[in-house]
Design a protein around this motif. Structure first.
Motif, PDB file in Angstrom:
ATOM      1  N   PRO A 139       1.065  -1.241  -0.178  1.00  0.00           N
ATOM      2  CA  PRO A 139      -0.427   0.115   0.062  1.00  0.00           C
ATOM      3  C   PRO A 139       0.975   1.489   0.114  1.00  0.00           C
ATOM      4  CG  PRO A 139       0.021  -1.271   2.256  1.00  0.00           C
ATOM      5  CD  PRO A 139       0.723  -1.721   1.041  1.00  0.00           C
ATOM      6  N   ASP A 140       0.239   3.244  -0.518  1.00  0.00           N
ATOM      7  CA  ASP A 140       0.817   3.746  -0.823  1.00  0.00           C
ATOM      8  C   ASP A 140       0.734   4.018   0.303  1.00  0.00           C
ATOM      9  OD1 ASP A 140       1.992   3.528  -3.138  1.00  0.00           O
ATOM     10  OD2 ASP A 140       0.252   4.398  -3.653  1.00  0.00           O
ATOM     11  N   LYS A 141      -0.154   4.053   1.283  1.00  0.00           N
ATOM     12  CA  LYS A 141      -0.620   4.665   2.354  1.00  0.00           C
ATOM     13  C   LYS A 141      -1.600   3.937   3.478  1.00  0.00           C
ATOM     14  CE  LYS A 141       0.014   9.042   3.248  1.00  0.00           C
ATOM     15  NZ  LYS A 141      -0.584  10.545   2.409  1.00  0.00           N
ATOM     16  N   CYS A 142      -1.575   3.311   4.832  1.00  0.00           N
ATOM     17  CA  CYS A 142      -1.561   1.952   5.395  1.00  0.00           C
ATOM     18  C   CYS A 142      -1.814   2.369   7.038  1.00  0.00           C
ATOM     19  CB  CYS A 142      -1.098   0.392   5.075  1.00  0.00           C
ATOM     20  SG  CYS A 142      -1.788  -0.671   6.124  1.00  0.00           S
ATOM     21  N   MET A 143      -3.016   2.626   7.399  1.00  0.00           N
ATOM     22  CA  MET A 143      -3.174   2.808   8.619  1.00  0.00           C
ATOM     23  C   MET A 143      -3.948   1.090   9.500  1.00  0.00           C
ATOM     24  SD  MET A 143      -5.117   5.827   9.098  1.00  0.00           S
ATOM     25  CE  MET A 143      -5.152   6.264  10.862  1.00  0.00           C
ATOM     26  N   ILE A 144      -3.358   0.821  10.387  1.00  0.00           N
ATOM     27  CA  ILE A 144      -2.664  -0.390  11.236  1.00  0.00           C
ATOM     28  C   ILE A 144      -3.083  -0.061  12.528  1.00  0.00           C
ATOM     29  CG2 ILE A 144      -1.791  -2.708  12.074  1.00  0.00           C
ATOM     30  CD1 ILE A 144       0.327  -2.039   9.773  1.00  0.00           C
ATOM     31  N   PHE A 145      -5.042  -1.290  12.763  1.00  0.00           N
ATOM     32  CA  PHE A 145      -5.553  -0.606  13.901  1.00  0.00           C
ATOM     33  C   PHE A 145      -5.065  -2.395  14.952  1.00  0.00           C
ATOM     34  CE2 PHE A 145      -7.470   2.495  11.537  1.00  0.00           C
ATOM     35  CZ  PHE A 145      -7.360   3.166  12.049  1.00  0.00           C
ATOM     36  N   ILE A 146      -5.358  -1.593  15.797  1.00  0.00           N
ATOM     37  CA  ILE A 146      -4.534  -2.860  16.829  1.00  0.00           C
ATOM     38  C   ILE A 146      -5.775  -2.745  18.331  1.00  0.00           C
ATOM     39  CG2 ILE A 146      -2.854  -4.059  18.371  1.00  0.00           C
ATOM     40  CD1 ILE A 146      -1.197  -3.768  16.175  1.00  0.00           C
ATOM     41  N   HIS A 179     -15.612   3.408  12.151  1.00  0.00           N
ATOM     42  CA  HIS A 179     -14.465   4.936  12.473  1.00  0.00           C
ATOM     43  C   HIS A 179     -12.952   4.300  11.380  1.00  0.00           C
ATOM     44  CE1 HIS A 179     -17.323   7.402  13.986  1.00  0.00           C
ATOM     45  NE2 HIS A 179     -17.837   6.701  14.476  1.00  0.00           N
ATOM     46  N   ARG A 180     -13.031   2.718  11.787  1.00  0.00           N
ATOM     47  CA  ARG A 180     -11.611   2.635  11.233  1.00  0.00           C
ATOM     48  C   ARG A 180     -11.583   2.302   9.494  1.00  0.00           C
ATOM     49  NH1 ARG A 180      -9.282  -2.224  14.928  1.00  0.00           N
ATOM     50  NH2 ARG A 180      -9.615  -1.449  17.075  1.00  0.00           N
ATOM     51  N   CYS A 181     -12.237   1.847   8.767  1.00  0.00           N
ATOM     52  CA  CYS A 181     -12.641   2.044   7.279  1.00  0.00           C
ATOM     53  C   CYS A 181     -12.762   3.182   6.652  1.00  0.00           C
ATOM     54  CB  CYS A 181     -13.925   0.581   7.534  1.00  0.00           C
ATOM     55  SG  CYS A 181     -15.071   0.635   6.994  1.00  0.00           S
ATOM     56  N   GLY A 182     -13.025   3.600   7.335  1.00  0.00           N
ATOM     57  CA  GLY A 182     -13.323   5.359   7.169  1.00  0.00           C
ATOM     58  C   GLY A 182     -12.353   5.942   6.498  1.00  0.00           C
TER      59      GLY A 182
END
Length: 377
Positions: free
Chosen positions: A241-248, A327-330
């Motif tokens: 991915p060019d820009k990725c947010m990872i949630f834990i 909210h996360r996937c948004g």
């Protein structure tokens, strides 16, 4: 409708054009006149629909730049959102040429520096409830001049953890001030509480059923708890991915995952509640500007943050509440660009996938990793 047909102040229209904005979203169009008319508002509008500008544009039109008194307090749940909204206020002021200023008030920021900034007499304060309340009690914020209280990410601000401080701030302000509440989601209890705080409010709702933009693709991959980190790395290598947010879900696991990915030379930032204001600000800035292409965090990064060009969201742990998945996937697929939201789940967590599908009417596709690529599972 264009903003020229809605907004009277031509300097604001020019400011919006500099941000390449010329057409109001529904929540922006519907908020404008009620705010000018000093009506209370409770608005639920999907992620990415421009809620911040929905209240800032009419507030800017109402504020007299020559009056250097505090006009509006904007309360939000996280320091990242404080900074984002503060920057939008400053950008709108600079682009419009209006002498309107904002001060950002964050709990772990230097309070003496914030007190100094308040001496400049800003018309807008953006902050977290605890720090705003502290400075009101110290008589560094002139609560008696406030005409409008904005509560952003209102469903979060009205939960059991944030509500007591919010009510304490409210008690410091005049009874008849205008109250504006905005969020992408409101459960029944939050809506009832909102109605008690903002009486006779104009209710703005879009898509009675909470929805996720159709330009986001949803995927889940089944693995074991022990293999989640290796699965995360494999997914990152497969998608690049060019820009990725990872949630834990927990801070401990977030820190551990960050160290492992850093060891494997990922350009990654960690957003942690343990960091000070400058560390978090710098981490966000490196991610925003593309110096790092991964940001790992708990749900503190899922609320309200607008980061351009995020193309991928990965849930290493899935949230228990469907609204938190929303909210996360948004965070990805903003401005109608394509986005992918991938959840890494164990067999025991499949019930959450079914709950998201039911809540939002979406299809979450099962996939697996095969020879370094994601294929249908």
């Amino acid at each position: 409708m264009k903003f020229q047909e809605l907004v009277k102040d031509t300097s604001l229209i020019s400011a919006l054009q500099k941000q390449k904005i010329d057409t109001p979203t529904p929540v922006q169009a519907d908020s404008y006149k009620p705010i000018l008319d000093y009506k209370n508002i409770i608005a639920r509008s999907e992620t990415g629909s421009g809620k911040t500008l929905a209240y800032l544009i009419p507030l800017f039109e109402r504020i007299n730049p020559q009056e250097r008194v505090l006009y509006s307090i904007i309360l939000v749940p996280t320091q990242e959102l404080v900074i984002q909204i503060h920057k939008q206020v400053e950008l709108l002021a600079a682009n419009s040429g209006k002498d309107i200023h904002s001060v950002a008030l964050i709990g772990n920021g230097n309070i003496n520096r914030q007190i100094e900034q308040l001496k400049s007499k800003p018309q807008i304060v953006v902050g977290t409830s605890a720090r705003v309340l502290e400075l009101i009690k110290k008589k560094k914020i002139s609560a008696h001049t406030v005409k409008t209280l904005v509560i952003d990410e209102a469903d979060k601000m009205l939960d059991k953890n944030n509500l007591p401080l919010l009510l304490d701030v409210r008690k410091c302000l005049y009874r008849d001030i205008q109250i504006l509440m905005y969020s992408a989601s409101f459960n029944k209890k939050a809506m009832e509480t909102a109605g008690q705080i903002a009486s006779d409010a104009v209710i703005l709702k879009y898509n009675e059923k909470e929805t996720i933009p159709s330009n986001i693709t949803h995927i889940y991959v089944v693995t074991t708890r022990r293999e989640k980190m290796e699965t995360l790395r494999s997914i990152c290598n497969a998608l690049k991915p060019d820009k990725c947010m990872i949630f834990i879900n927990t801070q401990y696991d977030t820190n551990e995952a960050y160290q492992k990915l850093l060891y494997h030379h990922y350009k990654i930032e960690n957003l942690s509640g343990e960091q000070n204001k400058l560390e978090r600000k710098n981490a966000m800035e490196r991610f925003r500007t593309g110096k790092s292409n991964y940001l790992i965090s708990t749900d503190i990064a899922s609320r309200g943050l607008h980061i351009d060009d995020v193309d991928t969201v990965i849930n290493v742990n899935v949230p228990s509440e469907p609204k938190d998945y929303l909210h996360r996937c948004g965070r990805c697929g903003r401005n109608n660009k394509k986005g992918i939201c991938i959840s890494i789940v164990t067999e025991n967590e499949l019930e959450h996938i079914k709950a998201y599908q039911k809540a939002f009417g979406i299809n979450i596709i099962k996939k697996k990793l095969y020879k370094g690529i994601l294929v249908k599972g």
